[in-house]
Design a protein around this motif. Sequence first.
Motif, mmCIF file in Angstrom:
data_model
loop_
_atom_site.group_PDB
_atom_site.id
_atom_site.type_symbol
_atom_site.label_atom_id
_atom_site.label_comp_id
_atom_site.label_asym_id
_atom_site.label_seq_id
_atom_site.Cartn_x
_atom_site.Cartn_y
_atom_site.Cartn_z
ATOM 1 N N ALA A 218 4.976 -2.857 107.978
ATOM 2 C CA ALA A 218 6.436 -2.873 108.056
ATOM 3 C C ALA A 218 6.867 -2.270 109.375
ATOM 4 O O ALA A 218 6.122 -1.533 110.024
ATOM 5 C CB ALA A 218 7.039 -2.097 106.888
ATOM 6 N N SER A 219 8.076 -2.579 109.756
ATOM 7 C CA SER A 219 8.683 -1.955 110.932
ATOM 8 C C SER A 219 10.129 -1.647 110.594
ATOM 9 O O SER A 219 10.698 -2.181 109.634
ATOM 10 C CB SER A 219 8.590 -2.875 112.153
ATOM 11 N N GLY A 220 10.740 -0.773 111.369
ATOM 12 C CA GLY A 220 12.133 -0.442 111.126
ATOM 13 C C GLY A 220 12.358 1.054 111.095
ATOM 14 O O GLY A 220 11.435 1.854 111.293
ATOM 15 N N THR A 221 13.597 1.436 110.818
ATOM 16 C CA THR A 221 13.999 2.837 110.767
ATOM 17 C C THR A 221 14.147 3.266 109.321
ATOM 18 O O THR A 221 14.887 2.644 108.554
ATOM 19 C CB THR A 221 15.328 3.043 111.521
ATOM 20 N N LEU A 222 13.457 4.340 108.962
ATOM 21 C CA LEU A 222 13.396 4.776 107.565
ATOM 22 C C LEU A 222 14.281 5.995 107.333
ATOM 23 O O LEU A 222 14.258 6.958 108.101
ATOM 24 C CB LEU A 222 11.941 5.137 107.213
ATOM 25 N N GLU A 223 15.071 5.924 106.247
ATOM 26 C CA GLU A 223 15.763 7.090 105.714
ATOM 27 C C GLU A 223 15.310 7.257 104.274
ATOM 28 O O GLU A 223 15.298 6.300 103.502
ATOM 29 C CB GLU A 223 17.284 6.920 105.798
ATOM 30 N N MET A 224 14.948 8.469 103.895
ATOM 31 C CA MET A 224 14.301 8.678 102.603
ATOM 32 C C MET A 224 14.607 10.061 102.061
ATOM 33 O O MET A 224 14.651 11.047 102.810
ATOM 34 C CB MET A 224 12.780 8.517 102.768
ATOM 35 N N SER A 225 14.839 10.144 100.756
ATOM 36 C CA SER A 225 14.963 11.424 100.055
ATOM 37 C C SER A 225 13.995 11.394 98.882
ATOM 38 O O SER A 225 13.925 10.394 98.153
ATOM 39 C CB SER A 225 16.391 11.637 99.540
ATOM 40 N N ALA A 226 13.245 12.469 98.688
ATOM 41 C CA ALA A 226 12.214 12.457 97.649
ATOM 42 C C ALA A 226 12.031 13.838 97.036
ATOM 43 O O ALA A 226 12.256 14.865 97.689
ATOM 44 C CB ALA A 226 10.880 11.974 98.234
ATOM 45 N N LYS A 227 11.620 13.841 95.758
ATOM 46 C CA LYS A 227 11.174 15.043 95.060
ATOM 47 C C LYS A 227 9.749 14.788 94.578
ATOM 48 O O LYS A 227 9.404 13.658 94.225
ATOM 49 C CB LYS A 227 12.085 15.366 93.882
ATOM 50 N N PHE A 228 8.922 15.840 94.581
ATOM 51 C CA PHE A 228 7.527 15.644 94.201
ATOM 52 C C PHE A 228 7.031 16.833 93.389
ATOM 53 O O PHE A 228 7.571 17.936 93.453
ATOM 54 C CB PHE A 228 6.642 15.463 95.444
ATOM 55 N N GLU A 229 5.981 16.588 92.625
ATOM 56 C CA GLU A 229 5.232 17.652 91.946
ATOM 57 C C GLU A 229 3.802 17.178 91.777
ATOM 58 O O GLU A 229 3.534 15.989 91.608
ATOM 59 C CB GLU A 229 5.849 18.004 90.596
ATOM 60 N N THR A 230 2.857 18.113 91.856
ATOM 61 C CA THR A 230 1.454 17.742 91.799
ATOM 62 C C THR A 230 0.607 18.949 91.421
ATOM 63 O O THR A 230 1.055 20.100 91.534
ATOM 64 C CB THR A 230 0.990 17.177 93.157
#
Length: 271
Positions: A218-230
Amino acid sequence: LRFSLMPSPQLKLERIVIGKAQDVKIEAAIIPVSSLAILDEQKEFDEAQLFTVNIDQDAIPRLAAWAQPQTGKPGLRINRLKLSSVKLALRGVELPGFEATAVFGRDGGLQKAQLRDAKISVELVANRDQGLRASFSAKDWQPPVGPGIEISSLTGTAVISREQVTVSGIDGRLYGGALKGAATIKWGGSGLAAEGEFSLKGTDVGQLLPAFTREFIASGTLEMSAKFETQGQTPDELFAAPRVAATFTLAKGTLNNVDVVRAIQSPSRGG
């Protein structure tokens, strides 16, 4: 143990091992001697230098205990400790060697410390109520665990206690975009657990994706919001199967290798 007068009076200790399992090894220690106070029952030195220090993971809790204030009047006190070529042997993690300087108070407790290598620097300050407070900064740095991403710049703060590390104010640059986040890492009898959140804004997804997969382009400009647990038994295992909930927008680019027909036909909700 050797004592020498040239080029200046000093004590040199070599081939030091500490602990029944010999899990702390020091190639050499040098202590400058400025007076006959070294012969006193209670000894005090302004500075000591340690060279080629190897510390096993099991010894780290003991080191934390040694840095606590001591009751009574200690028989040995060192005001400043300089360490070179320090190596932490963590299971499943390859860490680069680093230099360190630690300053101790009159009671023998750690007051502040600095850890640094070519790409990252960590400043530690003792806080009796909260353990250790840390501030860190890095440039062109690749984390020793997880996907092989390279962070252009990174700053943040952390509070370190006996049971967890709480990291806040993460601010950095990642592949042309802004990175912000926070995380908490806990440890105990059941292993390691981590949770947190992060956001990316303006990141070049074409540079980011190869760290995770070579099968999707893929190409392009990424905007991202995330929550994680592990969870995991070792730091490396924390990245083996994390649970992540995220939303993202990809603009001004292309997505390749997407099988739309198969996705529509899939009986799975995640198809």
